[in-house]
Structure formats: C-alpha cells, structure tokens
Design a protein around this motif. Sequence first.
Motif, PDB file in Angstrom:
ATOM      1  N   ASP A 324      52.782  -1.163  -5.701  1.00 45.62           N
ATOM      2  CA  ASP A 324      52.759  -2.353  -6.554  1.00 45.62           C
ATOM      3  C   ASP A 324      51.328  -2.766  -6.866  1.00 45.62           C
ATOM      4  OD1 ASP A 324      53.463  -4.542  -7.998  1.00 45.62           O
ATOM      5  OD2 ASP A 324      54.113  -5.746  -6.302  1.00 45.62           O
ATOM      6  N   MET A 325      50.601  -1.903  -7.525  1.00 43.27           N
ATOM      7  CA  MET A 325      49.252  -2.226  -7.943  1.00 43.27           C
ATOM      8  C   MET A 325      49.256  -3.160  -9.147  1.00 43.27           C
ATOM      9  SD  MET A 325      46.463   0.366  -9.623  1.00 43.27           S
ATOM     10  CE  MET A 325      47.574   0.701 -11.015  1.00 43.27           C
ATOM     11  N   HIS A 326      50.241  -2.994 -10.048  1.00 41.88           N
ATOM     12  CA  HIS A 326      50.198  -3.662 -11.346  1.00 41.88           C
ATOM     13  C   HIS A 326      50.332  -5.182 -11.257  1.00 41.88           C
ATOM     14  CE1 HIS A 326      51.057   0.506 -12.533  1.00 41.88           C
ATOM     15  NE2 HIS A 326      50.470   0.203 -13.649  1.00 41.88           N
ATOM     16  N   THR A 327      51.117  -5.674 -10.303  1.00 43.29           N
ATOM     17  CA  THR A 327      51.324  -7.119 -10.207  1.00 43.29           C
ATOM     18  C   THR A 327      50.009  -7.863 -10.015  1.00 43.29           C
ATOM     19  OG1 THR A 327      53.539  -6.818  -9.291  1.00 43.29           O
ATOM     20  CG2 THR A 327      52.500  -8.944  -8.940  1.00 43.29           C
ATOM     21  N   SER A 328      49.126  -7.319  -9.176  1.00 43.49           N
ATOM     22  CA  SER A 328      47.846  -7.980  -8.926  1.00 43.49           C
ATOM     23  C   SER A 328      46.928  -7.943 -10.142  1.00 43.49           C
ATOM     24  CB  SER A 328      47.146  -7.324  -7.734  1.00 43.49           C
ATOM     25  OG  SER A 328      46.849  -5.966  -8.000  1.00 43.49           O
ATOM     26  N   LEU A 329      47.260  -7.099 -11.117  1.00 44.24           N
ATOM     27  CA  LEU A 329      46.459  -7.006 -12.338  1.00 44.24           C
ATOM     28  C   LEU A 329      47.044  -7.845 -13.472  1.00 44.24           C
ATOM     29  CD1 LEU A 329      45.681  -3.170 -12.337  1.00 44.24           C
ATOM     30  CD2 LEU A 329      44.090  -5.033 -11.821  1.00 44.24           C
ATOM     31  N   GLY A 330      48.090  -8.596 -13.179  1.00 42.29           N
ATOM     32  CA  GLY A 330      48.665  -9.479 -14.195  1.00 42.29           C
ATOM     33  C   GLY A 330      49.915  -8.944 -14.866  1.00 42.29           C
ATOM     34  N   TYR A 331      50.384  -7.767 -14.444  1.00 41.09           N
ATOM     35  CA  TYR A 331      51.618  -7.218 -15.004  1.00 41.09           C
ATOM     36  C   TYR A 331      52.827  -7.930 -14.387  1.00 41.09           C
ATOM     37  CZ  TYR A 331      49.320  -3.088 -17.094  1.00 41.09           C
ATOM     38  OH  TYR A 331      48.549  -2.245 -17.842  1.00 41.09           O
ATOM     39  N   GLN A 332      53.935  -7.934 -15.113  1.00 47.49           N
ATOM     40  CA  GLN A 332      55.195  -8.465 -14.620  1.00 47.49           C
ATOM     41  C   GLN A 332      56.205  -7.333 -14.503  1.00 47.49           C
ATOM     42  OE1 GLN A 332      56.068 -11.470 -17.603  1.00 47.49           O
ATOM     43  NE2 GLN A 332      55.133 -13.074 -16.343  1.00 47.49           N
ATOM     44  N   ARG A 333      57.037  -7.407 -13.483  1.00 46.79           N
ATOM     45  CA  ARG A 333      58.053  -6.378 -13.287  1.00 46.79           C
ATOM     46  C   ARG A 333      59.073  -6.391 -14.423  1.00 46.79           C
ATOM     47  NH1 ARG A 333      58.496  -3.893  -8.350  1.00 46.79           N
ATOM     48  NH2 ARG A 333      57.199  -4.714  -6.664  1.00 46.79           N
TER      49      ARG A 333
END
Length: 417
Positions: A324-333
Amino acid sequence: MTAWEAPPVTGGSLVPAVIDAFFEDAHYVWSAIPPLNIQIGAGITFITGPSGCGKSAILRQVQSVDPSWSLLPDLAPDVPLIDQFTGSLGTRIALLARFGLGDAQVVIRPASWLSDGQHFRARLAAAIAGGSRRILVDEFLSTVDRTAASVVAFNLQRTCRKRNIDLLVATAHDDIETALAPDRTIRVRANDSPRVLEHSGARSWPLGEKIDVGHGTFPDYAALQRFHYYPKLDFDPEQREVSIVAAKLDDEPVAARLYCAPYPTAWADAMEEFADVNSSLTLGQRLVVHPVYRGIGLARKVTAPQWAPRDLVYTRSVMSRYTDMHTSLGYQRHDPLTNKLPQQRTGTLREDALRTLVTEYADYKLVIGSPASEQQIAAVASWFARTLGRLPEDQLAASTTTTLMGGYVLRKHSTQE
C-alpha cells in the motif's frame, strides 16, 4: 591435482613442540582474548578495521556477556523464499517488499538461487520476522558488491530505526559507513585500543543524493522492463500516448514508471467514447525498480503525483493487493470492476474478451466520475464485437482478465486542496 586432506593425527598434538621451538616461555602464548572495555549502547553500532585486528573478537565477547544479541538465521537452501516465512500471502509479500524482495519472480525462488545481496536481505527479513530486537552481524556485507552493499546498509538502518531494533555489525569495508549512518563507530586498530566515535544528527547519503528523478523516455523503461515480474507489455507503446518517469544514477535508469492512455490512438479516432476516456484519464501501467536499488524509496519517488502526466491517474496491479504505497501518496483505493469477471468466465474466449473490455470501459468511466450510460455501453459493446471478430486467439486471450488486482486512483486537484 587432488584436494588437500588433513593428515591423521598420530602421536599426539605438535602444539607443545611449536611452543618449545618458537617461544622462550609459555607466558607469551595467547591463552585467551583479553577483555575489552567497550560499552555497546542502543541503536546502530558499526565496527570496522583491517582484517585480523579483533573485530570478530569484540562481537564474540559482546554476545557472551549479553545473549540477547542474536545472529542472522540461516535459510533453507532448497525451499522457496515465500515458504520460509509465516502468515498470509499478503503479509509475507509486504514483509519481503520492505527489504526489496517483494518481486513475484524473486519470492518463488529457492534461497540458493538468490544473489548474495538478496540472500542477505532475506536473512535480515527472517531475523526481524522472528522477533529479533538486537541483531549482530559479522563480515557485514563483505561478499556483496559495493553499490548493493551501500543500498542494503541504507535500507537496513531505516528499518531498524523504524522498529527500534539495535544493530551491531562488523566489517573491514568502511565504505558503507555513510549509508549505515551509525550512532557510534568503533575503529579497531592493529596496534592500539579500539577508538569509539559517537555520532549524532542526520547525515546525507551520497549515493542517494546522486539519483535524479524526472521525465524520461521509453528506452529508460525498456532498459529495466526485464526486472518486472511481468516483463512483457500487453500493448504496443507506439500505438498509445506514453509517458515515462525515470530515476537515474550517473545517467543510467535505475527505476521507471510508465503511464499510458487507456486506449490506442486508432481506437480513440474511431470511437468518441474512447477519445473521451483518453482525454480525461491516464493509467499508471508499470512500475519497475532495478533489483539492486529496491527498498530505498525509488518506487515512491517515480510515482509521486508531481510527475503524473494528467490530473486523474488510475493504477491497477496484482502487487497493489499486497502493498500500500499509493495511499501515502494521495491515491484512493478503488476496486476494479474487472475483479468480478474471473468468477463469471463463460469458457468462450471471444465472449470473455468482449465482457472484459466492456467492463473495463465501464470501470474507466466510473473512475472519471461520469458512469457510462446504457447507450454508451451498447455502442462500445457493438464496436468491440465487430473488432474482436478479426483478432487471433492470442490477442483475444490478452484481452481477457484472469487475475485479481488492487486499484488506486489519484485526483491531483483533491490532494492540492
């Protein structure tokens, strides 16, 4: 030439004869290693000095006085790496990924197939997974090439600090000191007592500072694509709008992120529905990091929102189900609509391909925020039905989803508000 074999001992040991021949008095013979008055505090301790100066002796004494220090565990050579850990598949992948070993091609290999650097990372992962709170390593990264050693040392010290793990390492190679950023350095000298240097404050890592991130070219990605767990692209990059973000060291790519339009340019020219999707959305299609440089944050750097070619980015991958790298970059699931299709396969390749492509279109429209109407779905389905009739089976198979994927969506305007 035959292999050397030790001769059988007959008539007792010759050690007394050596002492009689070379020493005037047995007093001069080393009977034990003299005690060392060195305190090993919390954090990271780095012992260095030339071979034979007593680094290993210090480690042995430390462990004899305080058995809470543990050595790295050995790995079973013929057992696949993923099977040497416990927990769910996601738990194991996530753990190994933190040590740069999360690649699917790596985790299924027996430990004996791993490179020296990978093998060392795996033993570190096993030590931490086993609950070690104080880790002791002799000949630290001595057999690893020096670039890889610097990367592993940097990654290890970050992991240990994050988990409050004490680390004590010894090596004759002092070139990794900056990457390891120890709290204290013990320099062991051949003819003098060890010198202890205490450090404080953050220090820069030259290798990390030399890596530049920016917009790249497709050849930058092509130079690395063999390291991806699925090395072949499932589309022709010359037929789509493609954008590359690359991390380079001395002008050589070490990581790359490939973005592309959802549909080929020819499809967008033929169908307004495809043109609308292409104008609104880009896909984060592939992310690859050279094995030597995994675990030091390059994946995050090339995926940073500032480099995305559009304000709306949609990325899907099998690996995203476990990391789950993307969540910390502002992405949403976002759960891809196509994840429901493997359970609905008809067994007819053409029908399954049609269902996948139409569902994928509906998924794109959902991500964009304008769900597809019945008329749009019907128009797209009719176009695909005509087009698929001209495709050979191998291309039809490439259009059929058979794996579950994790999905993430980035809306730049939302992260900037």
